[in-house]
Design a protein around this motif. Structure first.
Motif, PDB file in Angstrom:
ATOM      1  N   LEU A  34       0.827  -1.203   0.000  1.00 42.61           N
ATOM      2  CA  LEU A  34       0.000   0.000   0.000  1.00 42.61           C
ATOM      3  C   LEU A  34       0.864   1.257   0.000  1.00 42.61           C
ATOM      4  CD1 LEU A  34      -2.890   1.066   0.092  1.00 42.61           C
ATOM      5  CD2 LEU A  34      -2.767   1.007   2.592  1.00 42.61           C
ATOM      6  N   GLU A  35       1.932   1.230   0.766  1.00 43.95           N
ATOM      7  CA  GLU A  35       2.850   2.376   0.794  1.00 43.95           C
ATOM      8  C   GLU A  35       3.478   2.603  -0.577  1.00 43.95           C
ATOM      9  OE1 GLU A  35       5.591   1.439   3.846  1.00 43.95           O
ATOM     10  OE2 GLU A  35       4.152   1.779   5.485  1.00 43.95           O
ATOM     11  N   PHE A  36       3.804   1.499  -1.248  1.00 42.06           N
ATOM     12  CA  PHE A  36       4.388   1.622  -2.586  1.00 42.06           C
ATOM     13  C   PHE A  36       3.383   2.235  -3.562  1.00 42.06           C
ATOM     14  CE2 PHE A  36       4.809  -0.172  -6.857  1.00 42.06           C
ATOM     15  CZ  PHE A  36       6.062   0.315  -7.207  1.00 42.06           C
ATOM     16  N   VAL A  37       2.125   1.771  -3.470  1.00 44.82           N
ATOM     17  CA  VAL A  37       1.093   2.275  -4.383  1.00 44.82           C
ATOM     18  C   VAL A  37       0.852   3.762  -4.145  1.00 44.82           C
ATOM     19  CG1 VAL A  37      -1.351   2.110  -5.009  1.00 44.82           C
ATOM     20  CG2 VAL A  37      -0.013   0.027  -4.647  1.00 44.82           C
ATOM     21  N   GLU A  38       0.877   4.191  -2.884  1.00 45.09           N
ATOM     22  CA  GLU A  38       0.532   5.573  -2.550  1.00 45.09           C
ATOM     23  C   GLU A  38       1.725   6.528  -2.609  1.00 45.09           C
ATOM     24  OE1 GLU A  38      -3.142   4.812   0.596  1.00 45.09           O
ATOM     25  OE2 GLU A  38      -1.103   5.122   1.355  1.00 45.09           O
ATOM     26  N   SER A  39       2.938   6.007  -2.551  1.00 45.04           N
ATOM     27  CA  SER A  39       4.117   6.883  -2.428  1.00 45.04           C
ATOM     28  C   SER A  39       4.489   7.545  -3.758  1.00 45.04           C
ATOM     29  CB  SER A  39       5.303   6.073  -1.908  1.00 45.04           C
ATOM     30  OG  SER A  39       5.673   5.087  -2.858  1.00 45.04           O
ATOM     31  N   GLU A  40       5.210   8.664  -3.634  1.00 45.04           N
ATOM     32  CA  GLU A  40       5.764   9.335  -4.814  1.00 45.04           C
ATOM     33  C   GLU A  40       7.071   8.634  -5.174  1.00 45.04           C
ATOM     34  OE1 GLU A  40       7.377  13.730  -6.235  1.00 45.04           O
ATOM     35  OE2 GLU A  40       6.506  13.457  -4.246  1.00 45.04           O
ATOM     36  N   LYS A  41       7.158   8.143  -6.381  1.00 46.03           N
ATOM     37  CA  LYS A  41       8.275   7.274  -6.753  1.00 46.03           C
ATOM     38  C   LYS A  41       9.346   8.041  -7.516  1.00 46.03           C
ATOM     39  CE  LYS A  41       4.770   3.792  -6.891  1.00 46.03           C
ATOM     40  NZ  LYS A  41       3.778   4.793  -6.444  1.00 46.03           N
ATOM     41  N   VAL A  42      10.575   7.617  -7.283  1.00 44.73           N
ATOM     42  CA  VAL A  42      11.740   8.195  -7.959  1.00 44.73           C
ATOM     43  C   VAL A  42      12.432   7.072  -8.710  1.00 44.73           C
ATOM     44  CG1 VAL A  42      13.937   9.395  -7.653  1.00 44.73           C
ATOM     45  CG2 VAL A  42      12.006   9.926  -6.153  1.00 44.73           C
ATOM     46  N   CYS A  43      12.929   7.385  -9.863  1.00 45.44           N
ATOM     47  CA  CYS A  43      13.620   6.371 -10.661  1.00 45.44           C
ATOM     48  C   CYS A  43      14.786   5.803  -9.862  1.00 45.44           C
ATOM     49  CB  CYS A  43      14.121   6.992 -11.968  1.00 45.44           C
ATOM     50  SG  CYS A  43      14.974   5.797 -13.028  1.00 45.44           S
ATOM     51  N   SER A  44      14.790   4.473  -9.722  1.00 41.82           N
ATOM     52  CA  SER A  44      15.824   3.815  -8.919  1.00 41.82           C
ATOM     53  C   SER A  44      17.175   3.797  -9.615  1.00 41.82           C
ATOM     54  CB  SER A  44      15.404   2.367  -8.618  1.00 41.82           C
ATOM     55  OG  SER A  44      14.155   2.333  -7.978  1.00 41.82           O
ATOM     56  N   VAL A  45      17.182   3.956 -10.944  1.00 40.51           N
ATOM     57  CA  VAL A  45      18.442   3.921 -11.701  1.00 40.51           C
ATOM     58  C   VAL A  45      19.046   5.313 -11.769  1.00 40.51           C
ATOM     59  CG1 VAL A  45      19.523   3.361 -13.909  1.00 40.51           C
ATOM     60  CG2 VAL A  45      17.638   1.952 -13.041  1.00 40.51           C
ATOM     61  N   SER A  46      18.223   6.264 -12.170  1.00 38.36           N
ATOM     62  CA  SER A  46      18.689   7.644 -12.265  1.00 38.36           C
ATOM     63  C   SER A  46      17.860   8.490 -11.320  1.00 38.36           C
ATOM     64  CB  SER A  46      18.543   8.160 -13.707  1.00 38.36           C
ATOM     65  OG  SER A  46      18.888   9.521 -13.771  1.00 38.36           O
ATOM     66  N   GLY A  47      18.429   8.848 -10.196  1.00 42.22           N
ATOM     67  CA  GLY A  47      17.697   9.577  -9.163  1.00 42.22           C
ATOM     68  C   GLY A  47      17.193  10.925  -9.616  1.00 42.22           C
ATOM     69  N   SER A  48      17.733  11.452 -10.708  1.00 40.43           N
ATOM     70  CA  SER A  48      17.314  12.771 -11.181  1.00 40.43           C
ATOM     71  C   SER A  48      15.997  12.714 -11.936  1.00 40.43           C
ATOM     72  CB  SER A  48      18.404  13.370 -12.080  1.00 40.43           C
ATOM     73  OG  SER A  48      18.620  12.519 -13.204  1.00 40.43           O
ATOM     74  N   HIS A  49      15.590  11.507 -12.343  1.00 40.91           N
ATOM     75  CA  HIS A  49      14.343  11.366 -13.101  1.00 40.91           C
ATOM     76  C   HIS A  49      13.193  11.048 -12.141  1.00 40.91           C
ATOM     77  CE1 HIS A  49      16.966  10.067 -16.772  1.00 40.91           C
ATOM     78  NE2 HIS A  49      17.079  11.356 -16.472  1.00 40.91           N
ATOM     79  N   ARG A  50      12.245  11.948 -12.042  1.00 40.52           N
ATOM     80  CA  ARG A  50      11.142  11.731 -11.106  1.00 40.52           C
ATOM     81  C   ARG A  50       9.877  11.241 -11.808  1.00 40.52           C
ATOM     82  NH1 ARG A  50      11.433  13.160  -5.997  1.00 40.52           N
ATOM     83  NH2 ARG A  50      13.287  14.262  -5.262  1.00 40.52           N
ATOM     84  N   SER A  51       9.843  11.353 -13.098  1.00 39.04           N
ATOM     85  CA  SER A  51       8.661  10.909 -13.831  1.00 39.04           C
ATOM     86  C   SER A  51       8.727   9.397 -14.020  1.00 39.04           C
ATOM     87  CB  SER A  51       8.587  11.624 -15.189  1.00 39.04           C
ATOM     88  OG  SER A  51       7.458  11.211 -15.907  1.00 39.04           O
ATOM     89  N   VAL A  52       8.357   8.673 -12.945  1.00 41.22           N
ATOM     90  CA  VAL A  52       8.450   7.209 -12.955  1.00 41.22           C
ATOM     91  C   VAL A  52       7.187   6.631 -13.567  1.00 41.22           C
ATOM     92  CG1 VAL A  52       8.662   5.150 -11.536  1.00 41.22           C
ATOM     93  CG2 VAL A  52       9.948   7.211 -10.955  1.00 41.22           C
ATOM     94  N   SER A  53       7.365   5.708 -14.500  1.00 41.43           N
ATOM     95  CA  SER A  53       6.213   5.121 -15.186  1.00 41.43           C
ATOM     96  C   SER A  53       6.163   3.610 -15.080  1.00 41.43           C
ATOM     97  CB  SER A  53       6.240   5.503 -16.678  1.00 41.43           C
ATOM     98  OG  SER A  53       6.288   6.904 -16.833  1.00 41.43           O
ATOM     99  N   TRP A  54       7.272   2.987 -14.625  1.00 39.73           N
ATOM    100  CA  TRP A  54       7.341   1.526 -14.626  1.00 39.73           C
ATOM    101  C   TRP A  54       7.945   1.003 -13.313  1.00 39.73           C
ATOM    102  CZ3 TRP A  54       5.141  -0.751 -18.819  1.00 39.73           C
ATOM    103  CH2 TRP A  54       4.953   0.055 -19.938  1.00 39.73           C
ATOM    104  N   HIS A  55       7.613  -0.272 -13.069  1.00 41.69           N
ATOM    105  CA  HIS A  55       8.233  -0.939 -11.913  1.00 41.69           C
ATOM    106  C   HIS A  55       8.568  -2.370 -12.309  1.00 41.69           C
ATOM    107  CE1 HIS A  55       9.235  -1.650  -7.707  1.00 41.69           C
ATOM    108  NE2 HIS A  55       8.640  -2.835  -7.832  1.00 41.69           N
ATOM    109  N   CYS A  56       9.834  -2.762 -12.018  1.00 43.94           N
ATOM    110  CA  CYS A  56      10.274  -4.124 -12.305  1.00 43.94           C
ATOM    111  C   CYS A  56      10.221  -4.926 -11.009  1.00 43.94           C
ATOM    112  CB  CYS A  56      11.701  -4.118 -12.857  1.00 43.94           C
ATOM    113  SG  CYS A  56      12.347  -5.796 -13.117  1.00 43.94           S
ATOM    114  N   PHE A  57       9.383  -5.982 -11.007  1.00 40.09           N
ATOM    115  CA  PHE A  57       9.244  -6.809  -9.810  1.00 40.09           C
ATOM    116  C   PHE A  57      10.488  -7.657  -9.561  1.00 40.09           C
ATOM    117  CE2 PHE A  57       4.620  -6.166 -10.529  1.00 40.09           C
ATOM    118  CZ  PHE A  57       4.339  -5.595  -9.305  1.00 40.09           C
ATOM    119  N   ASP A  58      11.136  -8.066 -10.640  1.00 36.82           N
ATOM    120  CA  ASP A  58      12.316  -8.920 -10.471  1.00 36.82           C
ATOM    121  C   ASP A  58      13.484  -8.131  -9.897  1.00 36.82           C
ATOM    122  OD1 ASP A  58      11.542 -11.602 -11.798  1.00 36.82           O
ATOM    123  OD2 ASP A  58      10.865 -10.087 -13.228  1.00 36.82           O
ATOM    124  N   CYS A  59      13.627  -6.893 -10.350  1.00 33.28           N
ATOM    125  CA  CYS A  59      14.702  -6.047  -9.820  1.00 33.28           C
ATOM    126  C   CYS A  59      14.250  -5.252  -8.596  1.00 33.28           C
ATOM    127  CB  CYS A  59      15.171  -5.052 -10.884  1.00 33.28           C
ATOM    128  SG  CYS A  59      15.823  -5.822 -12.373  1.00 33.28           S
TER     129      CYS A  59
END
Length: 468
Positions: free
Chosen positions: A84-109
């Motif tokens: 639930l926290e993941f769904v509600e939280s504001e996400k930041v790109c895990s690879v490039s911290g400067s990119h805030r427009s996150v559109s995808w999530h990899c479950f394996d990584c």
């Protein structure tokens, strides 16, 4: 347990603080609450800390308030909160911290990716599961909930094995470096086996639930009946008190009447005394005048005046009796001992009641049957409120019928007039007991050995008279 965000919020909500669970702990009854809430609402009962579950009222012992830490944590609720926290939280790109427009999530990584990083990721790694975060679907949340947790030691790896020796979930790196000689099994297969075992236990619990439901219904019925009986007992006590008060008031009125009569007698005696005194004074005055001024004829005529005077001390004094109230000490003792006592009685179980014929009836001779009332546990039940009704039909075939009830048993003695069949019906509190109604056969009386025709005729005549 739902999988949409709103359902998840309900599942991880603490009913005590009405907020999201904090360090969820599982109680003895398997209900889950915040650790701080459990501490805050713990009660001291008989010098012992306990937590009373607000949902089912069961008690979880807490010898010390710090023992809340020892309660089993709810990993299930913790994992749901993370999703639930993941769904509600504001996400930041895990690879490039400067990119805030996150559109995808990899479950394996277990990484959130922007569009640019997602292209690079998909180009090099094609078999990973990616979900769009632009609009998270219910099936995506279900997928998050169904995925295994990450390894405690190797946070980038998902647990895939179960180590039997260490009794813990491990990842492939754990197997390589720490558990290479241990007995391990595939986590999915091991989980499937445990789920099958849990499913079996679940069915057993459901059966137990149905049994408990029936028992609770019986308990509720018995409780309602007990409440009704208690109310009836209260009314009987009140009625008895009213009867006693009425009797006492009548007795008080009777005593007051007797006391008033004593007062009236004393007052009449007082009036009489004054009357005699005045009469005596009148006689004295007349005699003084007679002595001083009377002529010879008048003196001679009244020389025995005292004899003709009705004054007498005895008329005044009489017999005076004192009035003394003597309390009924026995009654006082009885009142102090109370109106009565409460007696606990068990309910009679119709299934345990029985009818026993102790002597098979013969025409003209006494027959006997006994009805026994018992409790559910099979004990003889001497319940004064039980109504035991015994009927033997047809009545015209009976010469005598007597019933006595004592100590949970009803004894019936009867004398049949003629041979044939009788029907016995037995009801306890308006319900038939087992084997009721039943049929009993009355045997014909055996004629005595007779030495003459006249005696044989006399015997037959007696038989005819008994039938009348």
């Amino acid at each position: 347990m739902g999988s949409c965000p709103e359902d998840l919020k309900k599942d991880v909500n603490c009913s005590l603080c009405n907020d999201r669970l904090t360090e969820p702990k599982i109680l003895k009854c398997f209900h889950t609450f915040c650790k701080p809430c459990i501490k805050r609402h713990a009660e001291l009962i008989e010098d012992f800390n306990v937590f009373k579950c607000p949902k089912c009222n069961s008690l979880t012992p807490l010898p010390e308030l710090d023992s809340v830490d020892n309660l089993k944590p709810s990993l299930l609720h913790s994992r749901m909160m993370k999703v639930l926290e993941f769904v509600e939280s504001e996400k930041v790109c895990s690879v490039s911290g400067s990119h805030r427009s996150v559109s995808w999530h990899c479950f394996d990584c277990n990484r959130s990716l922007c569009d640019e990083c997602e292209k690079n990721h998909s180009e090099f790694i094609r078999d990973h599961k990616l979900v769009s975060l632009v609009e998270i679907k219910e099936e995506d949340i279900e997928l998050m909930l169904s995925r295994e947790t990450n390894c405690v030691k190797h946070v980038d790896n998902i647990v895939e094995l179960f180590c039997k020796d260490c009794q813990q979930n491990i990842c492939m790196k754990c197997l390589k470096y720490n558990h290479d000689e241990h007995s391990t099994v595939n986590l999915s297969k091991y989980t499937a086996k445990n789920k099958a075992q849990l499913s079996k236990q679940l069915e057993e619990l459901k059966e137990l639930e149905q049994e408990m439901k029936k028992q609770v219904e019986v308990i509720e019925e018995e409780t309602n009946e007990s409440k009704a009986n208690c109310e009836k007992a209260k009314n009987l006590v009140k009625e008895r008190v009213r009867e006693m008060i009425d009797m006492l008031q009548k007795n008080v009125q009777k005593l007051f009447k007797q006391i008033d009569e004593c007062v009236e007698r004393a007052e009449r005696r007082q009036v009489k005394g004054h009357s005699v005194l005045d009469e005596t004074r009148g006689a004295i005055e007349y005699m003084n005048q007679l002595i001083e001024k009377g002529v010879a004829s008048e003196v001679i005529e009244n020389k025995d005046m005292k004899k003709t005077c009705h004054t007498s001390v005895d008329r005044v004094v009489g017999v005076q009796s004192d009035v003394l109230f003597l309390a009924n000490e026995e009654l006082t003792k009885q009142v102090k001992s109370g109106l009565g006592v409460l007696r606990k009685v068990e309910k009679t179980d119709l299934r345990m009641c029985s009818i026993n014929i102790y002597s098979h009836p013969i025409q003209g001779k006494k027959g006997k049957l006994i009805v026994t009332t018992k409790t559910k546990s099979g004990n003889l039940n001497d319940n004064p409120s039980d109504v035991i009704d015994v009927k033997i039909t047809p009545l015209y075939k009976l010469k005598t019928f007597e019933k006595s009830v004592r100590m949970g048993k009803a004894e019936v003695e009867f004398v049949p007039k003629s041979a044939g069949q009788l029907t016995v019906e037995v009801q306890v509190n308006g319900n038939h007991v087992p084997n009721s109604p039943l049929t009993i056969t009355v045997k014909a009386a055996q004629p005595p050995l007779v030495s003459s025709e006249s005696e044989r005729r006399r015997f037959l005549l007696l038989q005819e008279q008994m039938k009348i």
